[in-house]
Design a protein around this motif. Sequence first.
Motif, short mmCIF file in Angstrom:
data_model
loop_
_atom_site.label_atom_id
_atom_site.label_comp_id
_atom_site.label_asym_id
_atom_site.label_seq_id
_atom_site.Cartn_x
_atom_site.Cartn_y
_atom_site.Cartn_z
N SER A 144 0.82 -1.21 0.00
CA SER A 144 0.00 0.00 0.00
C SER A 144 0.85 1.26 0.00
N ASP A 149 -5.98 -1.04 -4.73
CA ASP A 149 -5.35 -1.61 -3.53
C ASP A 149 -6.34 -2.52 -2.81
N GLU A 150 -6.21 -3.80 -3.03
CA GLU A 150 -7.11 -4.80 -2.46
C GLU A 150 -8.57 -4.37 -2.60
MG LIG Z 1 -2.24 -2.58 2.17
#
Ligand SMILES: [Mg+2]
Lengths: 335, 314
Positions: free
Chosen positions: A55, A187-188
């Motif tokens: 991240s 991001d995810e």
């Molecule tokens: Mg992350």
Amino acid sequence: MSEGRAVGVPLLQVEDLTVEFVTEHGWLPVVDGVSFEIGRQETIGLIGESGCGKSVTAMAILGLIGGPSGRVARGRVLLDGQDLLVLEEPELREVRGRRIAMIFQEPMTSIDPAFTIGKQIIEVLRRHLPLSRAQAKQRAIDLLDRVGIPDPHRRFDDYPHQLSGGMRQRVLIAMALSCEPDLLIADEPTTALDVTVQAQVLELLAGLQEELGMAVLLVTHDLAVVAETCDRTIVMYAGEVVESADVTALFPDPRHPYTAAMLANLPGLHPGEPLRPIPGIVPPRHALPAGCWYSPRCEHRTDACGATHPQLVDLGTRRVRCLRADELDLPGVGR
Amino acid sequence: MLRLVARRLLKVIPLLLLVTVIAFGLLNLVPGDPAVQIAGEFATEEQIEAIRTELELDRPWLSRYGSWLSDAVRGDLGDSLFSGVSVRSQIWDRLPATVSLIGWSLVLSALIGIPAGTVAGWREGSALDRFLTVGTTIGVAIPVFVTGLVLALVVGIKLGWLPATGYVGITESPWQWARRLILPAFALALTGAAEIARQTRAGVIEVKKQDFVRVARANGLHTRQVLGKHTLKNAMIPVVTVVGLQIGRLFGLSVLVEQIFNIPGLGSRLITAVFENDVPFIQGTVLMLGTVIVLVNAGVDISYGYFNPRVRGS
Ligand SMILES: [Mg+2]
Ligand SMILES: Nc1ncnc2c1ncn2[C@@H]1O[C@H](COP(=O)(O)OP(=O)(O)OP(=O)(O)O)[C@@H](O)[C@H]1O
């Protein structure tokens, strides 16, 4: 399409990116000399265990690291050859949402609860594009429709709390893609969603990528998703890239023991068998082991592994950071 | 939203009833025989008897409350025990000065407190933040009569920049009205401004960590949109509560400020009434202030619906 595109230059080049945060042990790098490229319309999977800097890497690309506790210590992030890290905030704001957009893990908390979703999409649209209010509204409704929100005219005036998590992630996708960026960092994007919704959202993203011709950097824990959607994979460990290769090369033939260990955990690979999480934990930055940072957890370590920190070696079709990359024959996932 | 307004207004009714009970019950807080106490030390038997008749003290409590309430609802708050003038017209005379004072200080405290708190919270830990934090700590700590006296003496009298005393009605001269209210309103506003600044700062610090603020930045929004719109609107929810609480306190503190700046407001009249044991006037004023505070709080609750759509109810 985009200004200043240089011929033959990849869309995004990350070079030696190093991001540090203040801890009780002083400034410590959390992302450490990370380099990779993203070609136009390419889909890259960025994987690694929790806390290994995925991240932070994504945020750094958008210039969102800052404030008193974080800084980019080294490196360059070149978008069409232009280094984003030297840009001032006002110039960066022209890139964010316009050239590079981002969606995050937590759709429930990622939309401002105090405004309707319609207003918020219009805000992003009119921030970057010369649209009248009416044009923007029409486009926002089209976008809601495109991301699969039923009855978009009515939903336009909804507040976020009136929508489910999956719907909110769709709204966030609509917002992020409203100005047709060249790169989407996700991001995810599905981690917080129900399993059934996850597949739908991923399918939506794939469709939009095709349609808009954008590149995607997909941060995820889910190797099955990577196998299915990505062209290339970058594996990170403790803030470093340990292996990167095309998915077609990496999955059947991992060269780094960490990659192999992660692949061994692929859900559904050994039905009925319990998952075998990698023993041990990612070492904290203030207590890195000597030599290879993965060596204490590695099944294949030798004495040399505890002595020398390996370099990321370019093998032509892949890059790998392991002293024994050539000699090991690691099990992969067949194709 | 309409539903919220209706729901909240329904809750106002029992509260208002409670206010009337309290206002009326004040009379019964007077120890001993109210008539004797109210008439004072040197009263004659006839005077005491007159007060007893005026307040109808021989009737039972509930029946007196009933007729007092039905009069009050129709706007008749009775007559002052001493001047014999109707309480309503006395309050009406005094109210504009007090309302002007409180209105001005609310506006001033919001105009000072919200920007100061926003900047401090956004630039948390900066030199400016530390400076403002010290400022608000002092602002909260200084009693209003100290600020009032210092402003009146220094700015009003020594420097002579602004008039230090007196009040001019807005209908007479809007300019003088505003000029004369600046110092007293400022004195009254300072504590409120400091408190609003603190609450705003805390709110901004809390909200700026939220995911949606990061998303707004990632979408390339201007700082004025990220901070001025998304962060601030969410940070305002607790601030509105503070503002609502201020209003009751401002009425209380306005008594002091009216004395210092010699403003013929409700507060100064109320002090006289207390010394004179002018029960109908005290009851009327308490009733009026209580009603205002109940309504303000209802307004604050309704405004949550603006800042926080989740409470609107679907
Ligand atoms: Mg992350
Ligand atoms: N603002 C911050 N201040 C201090 N440390 C931070 C900050 N943000 C991230 N870190 C640290 O940086 C490291 C990497 O975090 P990052 O969020 O990039 O991990 P990740 O790979 O995305 O993990 P996950 O899979 O859990 O999302 C973590 O150890 C985290 O504690």
